[in-house]
Every structure is written in C-alpha cells, then in structure tokens.
Write an enzyme that holds these catalytic residues in place. Structure first.
Site, PDB file in Angstrom:
ATOM      1  N   ASP A  54      -2.314  74.728 -10.420  1.00 14.42           N
ATOM      2  CA  ASP A  54      -2.120  76.131 -10.821  1.00 14.42           C
ATOM      3  C   ASP A  54      -3.434  76.838 -11.165  1.00 14.42           C
ATOM      4  OD1 ASP A  54       0.505  75.473 -10.564  1.00 14.42           O
ATOM      5  OD2 ASP A  54       1.078  75.867 -12.635  1.00 14.42           O
ATOM      6  N   GLY A 106       2.926  77.923  -9.341  1.00 15.64           N
ATOM      7  CA  GLY A 106       2.130  78.768 -10.232  1.00 15.64           C
ATOM      8  C   GLY A 106       3.041  79.308 -11.308  1.00 15.64           C
ATOM      9  N   GLU A 158       5.935  81.336  -8.058  1.00 12.93           N
ATOM     10  CA  GLU A 158       7.225  80.957  -8.679  1.00 12.93           C
ATOM     11  C   GLU A 158       7.419  81.608 -10.055  1.00 12.93           C
ATOM     12  OE1 GLU A 158       7.328  76.713  -9.551  1.00 12.93           O
ATOM     13  OE2 GLU A 158       5.447  76.837 -10.642  1.00 12.93           O
ATOM     14  N   GLN A 187       2.825  71.171  -2.088  1.00 19.16           N
ATOM     15  CA  GLN A 187       1.523  71.640  -2.573  1.00 19.16           C
ATOM     16  C   GLN A 187       0.840  70.634  -3.484  1.00 19.16           C
ATOM     17  OE1 GLN A 187       2.270  76.196  -3.581  1.00 19.16           O
ATOM     18  NE2 GLN A 187       4.114  74.985  -3.627  1.00 19.16           N
TER      19      GLN A 187
HETATM   20  O1  F6P Z   1       1.790  72.788 -13.326  1.00 15.56           O
HETATM   21  C1  F6P Z   1       1.806  72.332 -12.029  1.00 15.56           C
HETATM   22  C2  F6P Z   1       3.152  72.528 -11.402  1.00 15.56           C
HETATM   23  O2  F6P Z   1       3.070  72.103 -10.065  1.00 15.56           O
HETATM   24  C3  F6P Z   1       3.701  73.946 -11.493  1.00 15.56           C
HETATM   25  O3  F6P Z   1       3.149  74.796 -10.537  1.00 15.56           O
HETATM   26  C4  F6P Z   1       5.173  73.712 -11.352  1.00 15.56           C
HETATM   27  O4  F6P Z   1       5.926  74.709 -11.967  1.00 15.56           O
HETATM   28  C5  F6P Z   1       5.380  72.416 -12.065  1.00 15.56           C
HETATM   29  O5  F6P Z   1       4.146  71.734 -12.035  1.00 15.56           O
HETATM   30  C6  F6P Z   1       6.455  71.551 -11.455  1.00 15.56           C
HETATM   31  O6  F6P Z   1       6.499  70.362 -12.136  1.00 15.56           O
HETATM   32  P1  F6P Z   1       7.505  69.150 -11.863  1.00 15.56           P
HETATM   33  O7  F6P Z   1       6.640  68.008 -11.443  1.00 15.56           O
HETATM   34  O8  F6P Z   1       8.141  68.900 -13.175  1.00 15.56           O
HETATM   35  O9  F6P Z   1       8.461  69.551 -10.802  1.00 15.56           O
END
Ligand code: F6P
Length: 363
Positions: free
Chosen positions: A142, A185, A237, A289
């Site tokens: 992010d 993000g 997002e 990503q």
């Molecule tokens: O903080 C990094 C990130 O990839 C965010 O962009 C996203 O909202 C979140 O982590 C998703 O995390 P998880 O691994 O819990 O799905």
C-alpha cells in the site's frame, strides 16, 4: 552491548521482497558482524507459540527472487492481544510476558521486525513496555507507512496492477466498454494512482478524494463525445463516495485490521452502467498484487533495508525503522511511525500530473 544473536520475523500481509530482506539480514549479520540469526515463524505467532529455527547462510541462498516469505507470516498474532477462543467467543489475551520469556530463553539480543503499521506498532510497544531491543523494516504494497518515502513491495504490486490495466485497455477498446479495476490500498491511494498514471487510466478513485459517481460518468460520456468509446476506471479498494464510507466486505475480530475492504469497484461499475447505459465490466485484482517475484527496484530496496536493520542493531540504535529518504537509506524513530499513515497528499505531484492530463478524480 555486544550483539551475538538476533531474531528475525516477517509479520502482517505478505508482499514481494520479504525474502530479499531476510537474505540481506542473514548475510550482513553473519558475514560482517558474526551475529547469529534466529528465524521466527509466522510473525509474532512464532514468539507466542514458540516456533523458531536457526537461519544460516545456506538459508539465504536462492531466495532473492522468490515472492512471499520463507518464514511465513500472520496478521492475527499480536502478543498484546492474541485472539483466543473461550466459550465460543474470541477474547484477546495479553501474552507479551510469555514472549519476553521466550526471547530470553532463545538468547536473542535484539529483534528485526519486518512489517507494516500494525507490526511496527507492536515492535515499538515491545521496546517501550517490555525493554526488548527492536528494529523495524517498512513493508507494504500500500506504500502508506509514515517515515519512509517508499516501502518495499509497492513497486512490485504497482507493476502487477499496471500490467492488469494495460491488458484491460485492449479488451475495453475492442468491445467499446467501460472497464473498472479495483486495486488494493486500504487507506492510501498510491497503488490506484500509480497504476492509473502508468497505465493511462481515464478515472482514478482514491480514498483521499471521496468521489461522486456522476463525475465518473461525465468523464466516460465526454470521452464518447470525443470518439473514445471505451474508458478505464482505476479504483482503490478504500475509495468511497462523498458522504459515504469505505466498502467493507467483512468485519474481522481476530486480525490487526478490523475490516476487510472490497466491493467499491462492483458498485462503481453498476452505477456507471446504469447512469451511462454503457456496457461495463469489473475486475478485482485482489491478492495477485501481493504475489510474484519482486521487481529489481524492490529487490534492491529490500536488500538496502535489511542491511540497514543489521547496521542499526550492531551500532546499538534500537526502536528505529530503516527508511528511504530521497535516494538515501536512513532511519527514523518507531515512535514517529507507529499509528500514523502516509496518505497521498492532495498537493502531490502525482495528483497534479493526473489533473494536468485530464484524468478524472471523481470530484
Ligand atoms: O495492507 C496490505 C493489504 O494488501 C491491503 O491492501 C489489503 O486491504 C489487505 O492487506 C488485505 O489483507 P488480507 O491478507 O487480510 O486479505
């Protein structure tokens, strides 16, 4: 204080470049300072559940280009509030004293904590409240960590998101469609703005600029009037409509984050189709990503950060985070980083570029 043995953990959401940091820490510690490295598995969980292993030069071999983390990670394991099930309910238990005992038993003189805001806030608490010497390394796709101009992982994710925008472009053009792409993000729009600029997006929606869907439609319709029968809309997002709130996919009780975001892309797509009558498709890029091989930029940045972390420890500079300022590697106090965010400034050059090029920001 002579440092003989350090612990190394990767915590929070993974990203490309974690293994490059691990490699740099091991090699710098062993080669230059004769410091032993103990790998802690799955972030702070390894300290709570006692899962560690010695890391030698052989472990640093062949991992530079590999995504993810050979140590594993977790975004649930907070030693100050570890989720535990009691009578069918999740309660949060303070297990930080157990962690301190285990660090003592392992003979660790310091800890390198690689992670984002949640990870580094915990590291700072371990130093301040429990006296554990810590050093942080800034990670997140992010790019929203305070105190560093860039985190590692961002460049790789940006490259993936940009490639996706490029691919959507050709199919959008062929079918005369509006393509909406939702990228990650949570709190900051760096990925959406970066991929939108790099991929030539027509509208970029970021959390820092609450949007009006009518403004998105105006851009799309204006393009049609100019003979461009397709549009690309890049949405973070964490973006949300004016007067509204970020789109929560799921509330979570046991994570460092309280909610998983997602769904804004779908909503924007539906609204654009309804209001303009143009055929619209939505792509949510998601965890793609977070995977894959790190870009050369991230490999180098991660290597520089990993080396810096060991140098900080060897020189007795604790409670600090390795940081990139301009082109130089330096460090900042964790106190300045913890609990803060580096969002896209509204007067940033990236936003100025978007405006100059006529990209819609949904205002
Ligand atoms: O903080 C990094 C990130 O990839 C965010 O962009 C996203 O909202 C979140 O982590 C998703 O995390 P998880 O691994 O819990 O799905």
């Amino acid at each position: 204080m002579v440092v003989r043995r350090i612990g190394l953990l990767t915590s929070g959401g993974d990203c490309p470049g974690l293994n490059a940091v691990i490699r740099a820490v091991i090699k710098t510690a062993v080669n230059e300072h004769s410091i032993e490295v103990v790998g802690i598995e799955d972030g702070y969980e390894g300290l709570i559940l006692r899962r560690t292993r010695k890391l030698g030069l052989e472990d640093a071999s062949g991992i530079l280009t590999i995504g993810g983390t050979i140590l594993g990670t977790s975004n649930r394991a907070n030693p100050f509030g570890y989720p535990t099930e009691r009578d069918g309910e999740v309660v949060f238990k303070d297990r930080s004293d157990e962690v301190v005992s285990y660090i003592g038993e392992l003979g660790l003189d310091a800890l390198v904590c690689v992670g984002g805001d949640g990870t580094l806030t915990i590291a700072h608490r371990l130093f301040r409240e429990k006296g554990i010497p810590v050093v942080g390394v800034p990670k997140t796709i992010d790019n929203d960590l305070y105190g560093t101009d860039q985190t590692f992982g961002f460049d790789s994710a940006l490259s993936t998101a940009t490639e996706a925008v490029d691919k959507l472009h050709t199919t959008a053009q062929s079918h005369h469609r509006v393509m909406v792409i939702e990228v990650m993000g949570r709190n900051a729009g760096w990925l959406a703005l970066g991929a939108g600029l790099a991929g030539g997006g027509d509208v970029i929606l970021i959390p820092e600029v609450p949007f009006r869907v009518e403004a998105v439609c105006e851009v799309v319709e204006e393009r049609v009037r100019r003979g461009k029968r397709f549009s690309i809309v890049v949405v973070s997002e964490g973006a949300y409509p004016q007067g509204g709130e970020p789109f929560v996919r799921r509330r979570v009780a046991d994570s460092m984050e309280s909610a998983r975001l997602g769904g804004v892309g779908e909503w924007v797509g539906q609204e654009v189709e309804r209001l303009t009558g143009m055929e619209t498709r939505v792509t949510t890029l998601g965890h793609l990503q977070r995977g894959g091989t790190p870009t050369p930029f991230d490999r180098i940045l991660a290597t520089r950060f990993g080396r810096e972390a060991v140098k900080l420890i060897a020189s007795g500079n604790f409670d600090r985070m390795a940081a990139l300022h301009g082109t130089e590697i330096t460090s900042v106090p964790l106190d300045e980083v913890a609990g803060r965010q580096r969002r896209v400034p509204l007067d940033s050059h990236w936003i100025a570029c978007a405006r100059s090029l006529g990209v819609g920001l949904g205002e």
